[in-house]
Enzyme design. Sequence first.
Site, PDB file in Angstrom:
ATOM      1  CG  HIS B  12      40.676  39.904  42.229  1.00 45.98           C
ATOM      2  ND1 HIS B  12      41.184  41.125  42.605  1.00 45.98           N
ATOM      3  CD2 HIS B  12      41.274  39.584  41.054  1.00 45.98           C
ATOM      4  CE1 HIS B  12      42.083  41.515  41.700  1.00 45.98           C
ATOM      5  NE2 HIS B  12      42.149  40.612  40.750  1.00 45.98           N
ATOM      6  CD  GLU B  15      40.086  40.750  46.034  1.00 48.74           C
ATOM      7  OE1 GLU B  15      39.526  41.828  45.776  1.00 48.74           O
ATOM      8  OE2 GLU B  15      41.257  40.485  45.690  1.00 48.74           O
ATOM      9  CG  HIS B 106      39.012  44.804  44.022  1.00 48.10           C
ATOM     10  ND1 HIS B 106      39.790  43.868  43.396  1.00 48.10           N
ATOM     11  CD2 HIS B 106      38.301  45.425  43.045  1.00 48.10           C
ATOM     12  CE1 HIS B 106      39.568  43.908  42.093  1.00 48.10           C
ATOM     13  NE2 HIS B 106      38.676  44.844  41.844  1.00 48.10           N
ATOM     14  CD  GLU B 165      42.176  46.252  46.477  1.00 52.83           C
ATOM     15  OE1 GLU B 165      41.860  45.582  47.487  1.00 52.83           O
ATOM     16  OE2 GLU B 165      42.547  45.744  45.408  1.00 52.83           O
TER      17      GLU B 165
END
Lengths: 303, 303
Positions: B12, B15, B106, B165
């Site tokens: 992504h 990010e 991420h 994450e």
Amino acid sequence: KVKRVFITGGTHGNEACGVVLAKHFIKTPQLFAGFSFEVSVLLTNVASIASNSRYVDEDMNRCFLQKDLSDPTRTSTLEARRAKELNDVLGPKGSADAADLIIDLHNTTADTGVALMMPPGDELSHAIASHLISLDPSVRVCNWNANQNDWPMLPSVGKHGMTFEVGAVPWGVMDGAVYQKTRRLVLASLQYVEAHNAALARQPPGPWLPTSVQVHAFVRAVDYPRDADGEIAGMIHPDFQGKDFEPLQRGDAAFLSVDGQTAIPFTPKPPPEEEAEAEQLYPFFINEAAYVEKKTAFMLARR
Amino acid sequence: KVKRVFITGGTHGNEACGVVLAKHFIKTPQLFAGFSFEVSVLLTNVASIASNSRYVDEDMNRCFLQKDLSDPTRTSTLEARRAKELNDVLGPKGSADAADLIIDLHNTTADTGVALMMPPGDELSHAIASHLISLDPSVRVCNWNANQNDWPMLPSVGKHGMTFEVGAVPWGVMDGAVYQKTRRLVLASLQYVEAHNAALARQPPGPWLPTSVQVHAFVRAVDYPRDADGEIAGMIHPDFQGKDFEPLQRGDAAFLSVDGQTAIPFTPKPPPEEEAEAEQLYPFFINEAAYVEKKTAFMLARR
């Protein structure tokens, strides 16, 4: 006397608290009944709201210079065209028909609290700000660059106007606490305007200007450290993150190298440049995501 | 024995901590010298990195199902095409040639700390996670939905793989503290793999699996409250914001109405649906900006 007020959201479509708040205001017009002035609420960059992005072609909040609005050939971007449409509704800029007050709702990833951005000479906006500071001491006043005679931001289309920059909140996030605070202070601004109108209607007219309000006057933007390729070589230092409006001293750790370990200190510009040796500078918009592309890690103000 | 490890960033593109960390790793290959395995670092969705957006046409981290990778007609989006290119480098998925381990970097706007997302049956990833928890108790393990036999996320292309994450951090922001923590834990993961390889090389091979690690098993996603038009009618409640991985009780204020005042309580699904009356549920990804379009306000897990 204030007759027409506009509240605008979505000038940057991914600043979600302002977008959701404008939508809520549009659905609850009873909040604005009973005032001695008309309140209109509108969504400005609807295309960028739809795509949850800051803009589609260019930053619309840099499209409102008088010379651009009045240039019929400046129509190559979606935002340039939308700015002209908005100028017809909110302005025309500089005319007697222009809105008396525009409140433009923004959010920032910087820890600004509520930073009210306005032109240095806008007495009504400063008076509203003084009232809001009495309600919430986290409100700060920031003046746009005094060395310009015109400004490219949306609220400059009105006779008076200010930007509500509220943070810290990520792009696309509806932060409940930020939302509540913004909603309360926007409504308090309208109540202040109502009191202002009432004071002007008295015989003799009552006073309404504040005695004083602390102002942060824009000095300059500071770029990230960069390597030989021009790539960003350091990010905001963890010790500096969130320190918006706190004094920044020469030698303070402003950046952290991408090695994750090395601090890079802040160095003011030496005299005879604009920052006098002894002058105290105050950073703001520290780590605003949208300013990476503007080569701005943070901005500096003097008080 | 682990022979090939990939660290990937920019799946992504907005990010930013993961993107900047991957770029730093690419420029400092000496960090990966001396290991008994090869480490490669690459930027995955380069187009979305360039535009500082989550994706260009579709979410690339949903493009790695075996059936999509092997479908020659599924090429209509930039991300579908890029996923096939990445599958050639990192995989092919399910083959003997696939990477032994993929660590995909991420960031999330939710206050997850370090949430390590992995398949329920991935013993190596769980063992690494157990090691990281011993170094930093803010590390949590989340298992992808156990009711699937394949997963569409990038690290599923490897024989083992996990998603780092790390949050809370806004889109586009290089947060120094998050960056430092991620860098330290990624390097610690590689050190664990080295120890794992050394244990396997001993005669007899040493044990390396952890005795146990607490797992958060995905239950379901919870949507925002909506009005009759389907518009979002409430946001995450300020009292709930940042409470990722803390127990959520029936009746807790989960949402705040757009009126800025009314709390909307959490209501689990009653039996005989999937949540047993007495079951304790743990929310995570609370207020992740990118999940608004997925109609997800937060996710629920059981332990």
